[in-house]
Structures are given as structure tokens and as C-alpha cells.
Design a protein around this motif. Structure first.
Motif, PDB file in Angstrom:
ATOM      1  N   ILE A  61      -7.662   5.172  -1.476  1.00 25.57           N
ATOM      2  CA  ILE A  61      -6.216   5.255  -1.332  1.00 25.57           C
ATOM      3  C   ILE A  61      -5.765   3.986  -0.615  1.00 25.57           C
ATOM      4  O   ILE A  61      -6.237   3.697   0.494  1.00 25.57           O
ATOM      5  N   ILE A  62      -4.893   3.217  -1.238  1.00 27.10           N
ATOM      6  CA  ILE A  62      -4.421   1.972  -0.644  1.00 27.10           C
ATOM      7  C   ILE A  62      -3.201   2.274   0.215  1.00 27.10           C
ATOM      8  O   ILE A  62      -2.183   2.776  -0.278  1.00 27.10           O
ATOM      9  N   GLY A  63      -3.322   2.001   1.505  1.00 28.71           N
ATOM     10  CA  GLY A  63      -2.227   2.292   2.411  1.00 28.71           C
ATOM     11  C   GLY A  63      -2.562   1.911   3.832  1.00 28.71           C
ATOM     12  O   GLY A  63      -3.679   1.481   4.135  1.00 28.71           O
ATOM     13  N   ASP A  64      -1.590   2.088   4.709  1.00 29.49           N
ATOM     14  CA  ASP A  64      -1.675   1.657   6.100  1.00 29.49           C
ATOM     15  C   ASP A  64      -2.026   2.846   6.994  1.00 29.49           C
ATOM     16  O   ASP A  64      -1.352   3.886   6.954  1.00 29.49           O
ATOM     17  N   VAL A  65      -3.053   2.682   7.814  1.00 34.99           N
ATOM     18  CA  VAL A  65      -3.458   3.745   8.729  1.00 34.99           C
ATOM     19  C   VAL A  65      -2.373   4.037   9.764  1.00 34.99           C
ATOM     20  O   VAL A  65      -2.370   5.109  10.392  1.00 34.99           O
ATOM     21  N   GLY A  66      -1.434   3.125   9.930  1.00 35.90           N
ATOM     22  CA  GLY A  66      -0.323   3.338  10.850  1.00 35.90           C
ATOM     23  C   GLY A  66       0.834   4.116  10.254  1.00 35.90           C
ATOM     24  O   GLY A  66       1.847   4.330  10.924  1.00 35.90           O
ATOM     25  N   ASP A  67       0.704   4.575   9.007  1.00 34.78           N
ATOM     26  CA  ASP A  67       1.750   5.359   8.337  1.00 34.78           C
ATOM     27  C   ASP A  67       1.449   6.841   8.563  1.00 34.78           C
ATOM     28  O   ASP A  67       0.623   7.433   7.863  1.00 34.78           O
ATOM     29  N   PHE A  68       2.109   7.436   9.547  1.00 36.11           N
ATOM     30  CA  PHE A  68       1.824   8.818   9.933  1.00 36.11           C
ATOM     31  C   PHE A  68       1.956   9.792   8.770  1.00 36.11           C
ATOM     32  O   PHE A  68       1.075  10.630   8.529  1.00 36.11           O
ATOM     33  N   ASP A  69       3.046   9.711   8.033  1.00 32.96           N
ATOM     34  CA  ASP A  69       3.275  10.652   6.933  1.00 32.96           C
ATOM     35  C   ASP A  69       2.203  10.517   5.862  1.00 32.96           C
ATOM     36  O   ASP A  69       1.720  11.523   5.322  1.00 32.96           O
ATOM     37  N   LEU A  70       1.820   9.281   5.544  1.00 33.78           N
ATOM     38  CA  LEU A  70       0.783   9.058   4.537  1.00 33.78           C
ATOM     39  C   LEU A  70      -0.549   9.648   5.001  1.00 33.78           C
ATOM     40  O   LEU A  70      -1.225  10.350   4.234  1.00 33.78           O
ATOM     41  N   VAL A  71      -0.914   9.373   6.246  1.00 31.89           N
ATOM     42  CA  VAL A  71      -2.199   9.872   6.744  1.00 31.89           C
ATOM     43  C   VAL A  71      -2.216  11.399   6.735  1.00 31.89           C
ATOM     44  O   VAL A  71      -3.203  12.020   6.305  1.00 31.89           O
ATOM     45  N   CYS A  72      -1.146  12.023   7.174  1.00 32.21           N
ATOM     46  CA  CYS A  72      -1.080  13.494   7.153  1.00 32.21           C
ATOM     47  C   CYS A  72      -1.228  14.023   5.726  1.00 32.21           C
ATOM     48  O   CYS A  72      -1.944  15.010   5.486  1.00 32.21           O
ATOM     49  N   ARG A  73      -0.564  13.375   4.784  1.00 29.43           N
ATOM     50  CA  ARG A  73      -0.639  13.818   3.389  1.00 29.43           C
ATOM     51  C   ARG A  73      -2.050  13.659   2.835  1.00 29.43           C
ATOM     52  O   ARG A  73      -2.565  14.550   2.134  1.00 29.43           O
ATOM     53  N   VAL A  74      -2.699  12.537   3.159  1.00 25.20           N
ATOM     54  CA  VAL A  74      -4.072  12.311   2.695  1.00 25.20           C
ATOM     55  C   VAL A  74      -5.005  13.363   3.275  1.00 25.20           C
ATOM     56  O   VAL A  74      -5.871  13.915   2.570  1.00 25.20           O
TER      57      VAL A  74
END
Length: 339
Positions: A61-74
Motif C-alpha cells: 500500500i503506497i502511502g504516508d505512515v503519518g496519515d492517521f485515517d489511512l493507517v486506521c483504514r489499513v
């Protein structure tokens, strides 16, 4: 007979989120986790990692570890049960020039990841830390030594450690903090190695110079209080380090308490000794230039790794010549890879 770090009665397999899993150390740990039968999801922004380094058996998954919403979704959509956090900025001299960038990447984004970990009730957290949290030492560095980081990089890692410890205590999150010494080598099966352009790792730089990819290499300082005047470091093979992460995960899954361990061999080599070994192994007497010391560099850092060994960790590739040989083989292979 080759020794193994894997337990005779392995714990249940885990679904692991590996941040920075397309990079050097994270990528080798991904291989070790997959080899041990775990499911792996990699979160990486590919700023220094490579898409091709993530095996097809792992999900990228390409994305930023600092993106709270993305990390929660992952975490939620993949059923993550353990997090291994490698994503970071890691070059000491760069941290001196750009301290705020390092505090953002290594401390602030770790806080965000921890918040997502607690929000989604993930039980196991393994952190990629560094011997840079220690200061200079005349003897072997044990985990009991007081933290005294000498660079923004070291301080940013220590800040993250403090946050992890406090979060673990407040929320019953099990954690393992692994403090790396100097990582070297490449996967013995040739699946990956140190691939970052303009890398600062000593062995990689020396091998690139031997192969003509650099016109010469610099050695920074020869006036340190060491036997030959050159800085001394403890080098650990990246595959042995990856095994240490699998072992750490196993311990957390078994319900042991949280812990912090050094990851090194307890044997130091000076920069000059390393360069001489690279020259001997490659058969090339490449050009070396002496340069002034770099800001933030320490004279000597050698691990006391007794605690990690007491957990059953048995290194397989602890000869410096083996690390250099594997790194050299990978550098020859790297030309065929697409960046």
C-alpha cells in the motif's frame, strides 16, 4: 549445523503491517516474516524504497505512515494484529542540517502511528530504533546505559522510544524496541539488498567505489580516540537483524513483557579495517580520501547483545567478510533492477 532462531513450537501466525517495508531493513524483515509464515502488508511512500523489492506474496500500500485515517483504514481492512515500524529518516549528518525534518519523520509520525495502533486495538508494536540514542562509550554498550543522543537523528529516535514506552504502559500495548548498530550485507538468497541511491552506508559506499560507481570514497576523521584513530562500529548482517525481528514478534505473541534490546555482535571494526577488507575481497585498490569528521559521528559504538542472545537469537552471518561478500554480490545484481 546451522542454528535457527525459530522456536520449536511456533506461536500463531500474525498479520503484520510493516511500515517502510520497501526499504533496506524493513524489506529484509518482510522476507523473514514471509519465510516464517506470517501475512505481510507493507505501507511505504516509496521515497527511498522500491516497489520491486516487495514480494508478490506481500501486499503493498503506497502511502504516508503519518496519515492517521489511512493507517486506521489499513489496520481495520486487513485485520492487522502486529505492527513493525521501520519508516524513518536515517542519515546522521542530514539530521544535523535538517533537524525539523527528522523530528517530523521519526517522532511526530511515530506518534500518529501509535495513535492509530491504540485506536484500532493492535496488541503488538515493534520499533526500529538505533544505537545513535547512546553517546560515546569506552566499553560495550548495554541497554542499561543512559541515553545520551548526540544528533537530531538519535534524539528523534529516543523521543519515539519514550512515546512507545509511555503508550505501552498506558494502554497495555506490548512492544519491542530494537536498537540497531551498523547494518550491512544483503539477503543470502540474493532477493534484495541495500539499493538506495546515494546511500551513506560504509560498506556499500566502499563497494560502489570498487566497482567504479564512485570516483573515490571519503573517510571522515582519523583522529578519534581509538586504536588506529578511525571511528569504530559494530556491524550486523541485515538477515540476522531480520531474524531478530521475527524472534521479537514471537516473544510478544507468547505474552512476554515488553522489552528493549541491542542488535549487534559485540565486535567492533574501524572504518579503515572495513575498507581494507573490501579491497581484499574485491581485489581492487580503489581511491580513498581523508576528510574532516562529520557532525554527530561518535568515536566508538559496540553492542553488548547478551540480552538478545538470551532470547535464543543465534546469528548466522556474523563474519565481516560474509557481510561484505553478500553486499558485493548484491551490488553486482543491482544493475539489472529497475529503479
Amino acid at each position: 549445523m546451522e542454528l535457527t532462531t525459530r522456536p520449536l513450537n511456533p506461536p500463531p501466525k500474525s498479520t503484520c503491517l510493516v511500515t517502510g517495508g520497501a526499504g533496506y531493513i524493513g524489506g529484509h524483515t518482510v522476507l523473514a516474516l514471509l519465510d516464517a509464515g506470517h501475512e505481510v502488508i507493507v505501507l511505504d511512500d516509496l521515497s527511498t524504497g522500491f516497489r520491486w523489492s516487495v514480494p508478490n506474496t506481500a501486499k503493498l500500500i503506497i502511502g504516508d505512515v503519518g496519515d492517521f485515517d489511512l493507517v486506521c483504514r489499513v489496520i481495520r481492512t486487513n485485520g492487522i494484529t502486529s505492527i513493525l515500524h521501520f519508516a524513518a529518516k536515517t542519515v546522521v549528518p542530514d539530521s544535523v542540517r535538517d533537524p525539523l525534518g527528522y523530528y517530523l519523520a521519526n517522532a511526530v509520525k511515530t506518534q500518529t502511528l501509535l495513535a492509530a495502533t491504540i485506536s484500532e486495538k493492535v496488541g503488538n508494536f515493534i520499533f526500529s530504533s538505533s544505537a545513535a540514542i547512546y553517546g560515546n562509550s569506552e566499553s560495550f554498550v548495554s541497554e542499561a546505559q543512559k541515553a545520551d543522543p548526540q544528533s537530531p537523528y538519535g534524539r528523534s529516535k529516543y523521543m519515539a522510544e519514550c512515546m512507545i514506552e509511555d503508550t505501552g504502559a498506558a494502554h497495555q500495548m506490548r512492544y519491542a524496541i530494537l536498537r540497531y548498530f551498523n547494518v550491512a550485507g544483503a539477503d543470502p538468497k540474493g532477493r534484495m539488498g541495500q539499493s538506495t541511491k546515494n546511500a551513506t552506508h560504509l560498506i556499500k559506499v566502499a563497494i560502489e567505489t570498487a566497482l567504479g560507481k564512485r570516483p573515490c570514497m571519503e573517510i571522515f576523521g582519523n583522529d578519534y580516540p581509538t586504536p588506529d584513530g578511525f571511528a569504530v562500529r559494530d556491524y550486523i548482517h541485515v538477515a540476522d537483524l531480520a531474524d531478530a525481528h521475527v524472534l521479537a514478534l514471537s516473544r510478544l505473541q507468547r505474552g512476554t513483557g515488553s522489552f528493549t534490546v541491542n542488535c549487534g555482535y559485540g565486535r567492533g571494526y574501524s572504518v579503515k579495517e572495513v575498507v581494507d577488507i573490501v579491497k581484499a575481497l574485491t581485489g581492487i585498490d580503489f581511491k580513498v580520501r581523508l576528510a574532516p569528521r562529520r557532525a554527530g559521528d561518535l568515536a566508538s559504538v559496540v553492542a553488548n547483545s547478551d540480552q538478545l542472545r538470551s532470547f535464543g537469537w543465534r546469528p548466522r552471518f556474523d563474519e565481516l567478510s560474509t557481510m561484505v561478500r553478500h553486499a558485493y554480490q548484491w551490488e553486482m545484481e543491482l544493475a539489472s533492477k529497475r529503479h
